[in-house]
Design a protein around this motif. Structure first.
Motif, PDB file in Angstrom:
ATOM      1  N   ASP A 188       2.074  -7.862   0.914  1.00 61.02           N
ATOM      2  CA  ASP A 188       3.437  -8.156   0.472  1.00 61.02           C
ATOM      3  C   ASP A 188       3.554  -8.101  -1.053  1.00 61.02           C
ATOM      4  O   ASP A 188       4.641  -7.855  -1.591  1.00 61.02           O
ATOM      5  N   ARG A 189       2.446  -8.328  -1.738  1.00 63.69           N
ATOM      6  CA  ARG A 189       2.428  -8.244  -3.198  1.00 63.69           C
ATOM      7  C   ARG A 189       2.025  -6.849  -3.685  1.00 63.69           C
ATOM      8  O   ARG A 189       1.868  -6.623  -4.884  1.00 63.69           O
ATOM      9  N   GLY A 190       1.818  -5.935  -2.729  1.00 63.86           N
ATOM     10  CA  GLY A 190       1.463  -4.570  -3.094  1.00 63.86           C
ATOM     11  C   GLY A 190      -0.005  -4.346  -3.348  1.00 63.86           C
ATOM     12  O   GLY A 190      -0.384  -3.324  -3.926  1.00 63.86           O
ATOM     13  N   ARG A 191      -0.861  -5.260  -2.901  1.00 68.89           N
ATOM     14  CA  ARG A 191      -2.290  -5.160  -3.195  1.00 68.89           C
ATOM     15  C   ARG A 191      -3.117  -5.087  -1.912  1.00 68.89           C
ATOM     16  O   ARG A 191      -2.751  -5.656  -0.889  1.00 68.89           O
ATOM     17  N   VAL A 192      -4.264  -4.407  -2.022  1.00 66.63           N
ATOM     18  CA  VAL A 192      -5.261  -4.386  -0.949  1.00 66.63           C
ATOM     19  C   VAL A 192      -6.610  -4.677  -1.588  1.00 66.63           C
ATOM     20  O   VAL A 192      -7.057  -3.942  -2.471  1.00 66.63           O
ATOM     21  N   TYR A 193      -7.239  -5.760  -1.155  1.00 67.68           N
ATOM     22  CA  TYR A 193      -8.538  -6.149  -1.710  1.00 67.68           C
ATOM     23  C   TYR A 193      -9.672  -5.814  -0.743  1.00 67.68           C
ATOM     24  O   TYR A 193     -10.550  -6.640  -0.490  1.00 67.68           O
ATOM     25  N   LEU A 194      -9.648  -4.608  -0.205  1.00 69.42           N
ATOM     26  CA  LEU A 194     -10.708  -4.117   0.667  1.00 69.42           C
ATOM     27  C   LEU A 194     -11.085  -2.727   0.187  1.00 69.42           C
ATOM     28  O   LEU A 194     -10.197  -1.945  -0.196  1.00 69.42           O
ATOM     29  N   PRO A 195     -12.376  -2.363   0.181  1.00 69.62           N
ATOM     30  CA  PRO A 195     -12.788  -1.055  -0.336  1.00 69.62           C
ATOM     31  C   PRO A 195     -12.184   0.086   0.480  1.00 69.62           C
ATOM     32  O   PRO A 195     -12.392   0.172   1.690  1.00 69.62           O
ATOM     33  N   ALA A 196     -11.462   0.971  -0.186  1.00 66.37           N
ATOM     34  CA  ALA A 196     -10.746   2.038   0.525  1.00 66.37           C
ATOM     35  C   ALA A 196     -11.691   2.967   1.274  1.00 66.37           C
ATOM     36  O   ALA A 196     -11.371   3.413   2.379  1.00 66.37           O
ATOM     37  N   ASP A 197     -12.848   3.250   0.682  1.00 67.76           N
ATOM     38  CA  ASP A 197     -13.761   4.181   1.356  1.00 67.76           C
ATOM     39  C   ASP A 197     -14.354   3.564   2.623  1.00 67.76           C
ATOM     40  O   ASP A 197     -14.567   4.254   3.621  1.00 67.76           O
ATOM     41  N   GLU A 198     -14.584   2.258   2.616  1.00 61.30           N
ATOM     42  CA  GLU A 198     -15.117   1.600   3.808  1.00 61.30           C
ATOM     43  C   GLU A 198     -14.062   1.515   4.907  1.00 61.30           C
ATOM     44  O   GLU A 198     -14.383   1.604   6.098  1.00 61.30           O
ATOM     45  N   LEU A 199     -12.819   1.340   4.517  1.00 58.66           N
ATOM     46  CA  LEU A 199     -11.734   1.387   5.505  1.00 58.66           C
ATOM     47  C   LEU A 199     -11.593   2.792   6.085  1.00 58.66           C
ATOM     48  O   LEU A 199     -11.398   2.971   7.296  1.00 58.66           O
ATOM     49  N   ALA A 200     -11.678   3.780   5.207  1.00 54.14           N
ATOM     50  CA  ALA A 200     -11.498   5.175   5.641  1.00 54.14           C
ATOM     51  C   ALA A 200     -12.538   5.584   6.671  1.00 54.14           C
ATOM     52  O   ALA A 200     -12.266   6.444   7.529  1.00 54.14           O
ATOM     53  N   ALA A 201     -13.725   4.976   6.614  1.00 53.69           N
ATOM     54  CA  ALA A 201     -14.769   5.293   7.594  1.00 53.69           C
ATOM     55  C   ALA A 201     -14.335   4.959   9.013  1.00 53.69           C
ATOM     56  O   ALA A 201     -14.879   5.496   9.984  1.00 53.69           O
ATOM     57  N   PHE A 202     -13.321   4.112   9.151  1.00 52.77           N
ATOM     58  CA  PHE A 202     -12.784   3.741  10.461  1.00 52.77           C
ATOM     59  C   PHE A 202     -11.397   4.342  10.702  1.00 52.77           C
ATOM     60  O   PHE A 202     -10.710   3.983  11.661  1.00 52.77           O
ATOM     61  N   GLY A 203     -10.988   5.259   9.820  1.00 54.65           N
ATOM     62  CA  GLY A 203      -9.687   5.894   9.965  1.00 54.65           C
ATOM     63  C   GLY A 203      -8.535   5.019   9.491  1.00 54.65           C
ATOM     64  O   GLY A 203      -7.394   5.190   9.939  1.00 54.65           O
ATOM     65  N   VAL A 204      -8.825   4.097   8.577  1.00 58.63           N
ATOM     66  CA  VAL A 204      -7.817   3.154   8.093  1.00 58.63           C
ATOM     67  C   VAL A 204      -7.451   3.457   6.654  1.00 58.63           C
ATOM     68  O   VAL A 204      -8.336   3.715   5.823  1.00 58.63           O
ATOM     69  N   ASP A 205      -6.157   3.419   6.359  1.00 63.32           N
ATOM     70  CA  ASP A 205      -5.699   3.538   4.982  1.00 63.32           C
ATOM     71  C   ASP A 205      -4.590   2.508   4.745  1.00 63.32           C
ATOM     72  O   ASP A 205      -4.243   1.731   5.643  1.00 63.32           O
ATOM     73  N   ARG A 206      -4.039   2.498   3.547  1.00 62.87           N
ATOM     74  CA  ARG A 206      -3.004   1.521   3.208  1.00 62.87           C
ATOM     75  C   ARG A 206      -1.790   1.657   4.129  1.00 62.87           C
ATOM     76  O   ARG A 206      -1.201   0.650   4.545  1.00 62.87           O
ATOM     77  N   ASP A 207      -1.415   2.879   4.454  1.00 61.44           N
ATOM     78  CA  ASP A 207      -0.246   3.078   5.311  1.00 61.44           C
ATOM     79  C   ASP A 207      -0.433   2.423   6.679  1.00 61.44           C
ATOM     80  O   ASP A 207       0.508   1.821   7.228  1.00 61.44           O
ATOM     81  N   LEU A 208      -1.629   2.522   7.220  1.00 57.87           N
ATOM     82  CA  LEU A 208      -1.882   1.910   8.517  1.00 57.87           C
ATOM     83  C   LEU A 208      -1.848   0.378   8.410  1.00 57.87           C
ATOM     84  O   LEU A 208      -1.333  -0.308   9.304  1.00 57.87           O
ATOM     85  N   LEU A 209      -2.389  -0.158   7.317  1.00 61.78           N
ATOM     86  CA  LEU A 209      -2.325  -1.599   7.108  1.00 61.78           C
ATOM     87  C   LEU A 209      -0.873  -2.064   7.012  1.00 61.78           C
ATOM     88  O   LEU A 209      -0.494  -3.108   7.578  1.00 61.78           O
TER      89      LEU A 209
END
Length: 320
Positions: A188-209
Motif C-alpha cells: 500500500d506504501r508502494g514498497r516490496v521488501y522481498l528480493p525480486a530475483d528470489e520471487l521470480a524463481a517462483f514466477g512472482v513479480d510485483r504485479d502478481l503481489l
C-alpha cells in the motif's frame, strides 16, 4: 517508569521526561518488544526504550508523512540534531535527549546511528530490491544495527565482538519477519521488501503481489515464494539463538522471550497458509502472557544467581 529511571541513575528532569516519552513510544507501537523489555532489570529498561523510541520516531517521519508532503527535510533535521547532540554530549530535543544520553552512557558507536539513518533515507526513494545483497544493505541499517546498539545495554560474557554477529542476526530475523507479516501494508506504501530475483524463481513479480492484495488471495506461486522466504528467516533465527548464551545472564530471558514471540509470528503466518494479504499475523494475548510469566521467572532466578564471570566491575554494578 519512575523506578526504572531511579535505578538507572537518571535524575535530570529534562532527561527523565525524554526517557518517559521514549517508553510511551515503545509501549504504543512495539507491543511484543515492549513486553520483552519488562524482563530486563529496571536499570536497563530506559536505555532500551530510548533506542526503540528513536527508531520509531525516525520511521514514523518516513511512513506517516501526509500525502504530497516531503519527509526528507524532517529526516535530515533529525539526523543533524542527533549528531550535533552526540558531539555536544547532550540534546534539547524531547526524544533525542534520551538517545544521546544512552549513547554516552553505553559507548554506542556513532556509525550505527549513521547506518540506521541511511536506511531510513532509502525508504524515501527505493521501492524494491533486485536481490538479497541489495536487501541486506537496507536491513543492515534498519535492523542489524539495532541489535548492535542493544548489545552494550544487554551486556555479554566474554568478548562483545564475539556476540555481535548473533545480535545483528536477531535484528535481521525480526525485520524479515516484519517483511513477511506486513506485505500488504508495504504494498500500500508502494514498497516490496522481498528480493525480486528470489520471487521470480517462483514466477512472482510485483504485479502478481498487487493482484493478491486487490483480491485478498494468495496465489499458489506466491505461497511457494513466501514459504521459501519463511524458511530463510527460520534459519536466521536458529543462528541468532546460538548467541543468547553469550549475553549477561540477566538479559537472556528478555532476548529469549523476544525471539520466541517473534518467531511464533512466523508460525501464525504459516498456519494461515500465508494469507498475508488479508490477515496480519499476531501472537495472542494469552500466549504472550504465558511467555512473559515464564520469562519473568527465569529473569528473577538470573538476578538472584551469581554474576557471570568475564564482566567488568562497572557492568556488574550497573545491573545489580
Amino acid at each position: 517508569m519512575t523506578g526504572a529511571l531511579d535505578a538507572a541513575g537518571i535524575t535530570d528532569p529534562r532527561l527523565r521526561e525524554a526517557y518517559s516519552r521514549c517508553r510511551r513510544l515503545n509501549a504504543q507501537h512495539g507491543r511484543t518488544y515492549y513486553l520483552a523489555t519488562r524482563l530486563l532489570t529496571k536499570a536497563q529498561r530506559p536505555a532500551v526504550h530510548a533506542l526503540y523510541g528513536f527508531a520509531r520516531f525516525a520511521d514514523d517521519i518516513v511512513d506517516t508523512a501526509p500525502p504530497g508532503s516531503d519527509p526528507a527535510p524532517r529526516l535530515e533535521a533529525l539526523s543533524a540534531e542527533l549528531f550535533a547532540g552526540l558531539d555536544r554530549g547532550r540534546s534539547d530535543d524531547p526524544v533525542l535527549a534520551a538517545v544521546v544520553d544512552t549513547a554516552s552512557r553505553y559507548g554506542i558507536r556513532r556509525d550505527l546511528f549513521a547506518a540506521f539513518l541511511d536506511s531510513m533515507r532509502m525508504d524515501l526513494t527505493v521501492t524494491g530490491y533486485p536481490d538479497r545483497e541489495a536487501l541486506e544493505t537496507y536491513v543492515h541499517g534498519s535492523a542489524e544495527v539495532i541489535g548492535l546498539q542493544m548489545l552494550p545495554v544487554l551486556g555479554t560474557v566474554g568478548d562483545p565482538d564475539e556476540a555481535a554477529p548473533y545480535a545483528a542476526a536477531l535484528g535481521k530475523a525480526f525485520q524479515l519477519t516484519n517483511f513477511l507479516r506486513d506485505i500488504a501494508e508495504d504494498l500500500d506504501r508502494g514498497r516490496v521488501y522481498l528480493p525480486a530475483d528470489e520471487l521470480a524463481a517462483f514466477g512472482v513479480d510485483r504485479d502478481l503481489l498487487l493482484w493478491c492484495r486487490r483480491h485478498g488471495r494468495t496465489d499458489t506461486r506466491v505461497r511457494a515464494a513466501l514459504a521459501a522466504q519463511h524458511a530463510t528467516t527460520r534459519r536466521i533465527y536458529a543462528y541468532a539463538r546460538e548467541g543468547i548464551g553469550r549475553l549477561h545472564p540477566v538479559s537472556r530471558p528478555c532476548i529469549a522471550t523476544a525471539l520466541v514471540l517473534y518467531s511464533e509470528i512466523l508460525d501464525r503466518i504459516e498456519a494461515a497458509g500465508f494469507a498475508v494479504f488479508t490477515h496480519r499475523a499476531r501472537v495472542g494475548r494469552g500466549r504472550r502472557a504465558q511467555l512473559a510469566v515464564s520469562g519473568l521467572t527465569r529473569a528473577m532466578w538470573a538476578r538472584r544467581g551469581r554474576r557471570a564471570a568475564g564482566l567488568t566491575a562497572a557492568a556488574t554494578e550497573r545491573w545489580a
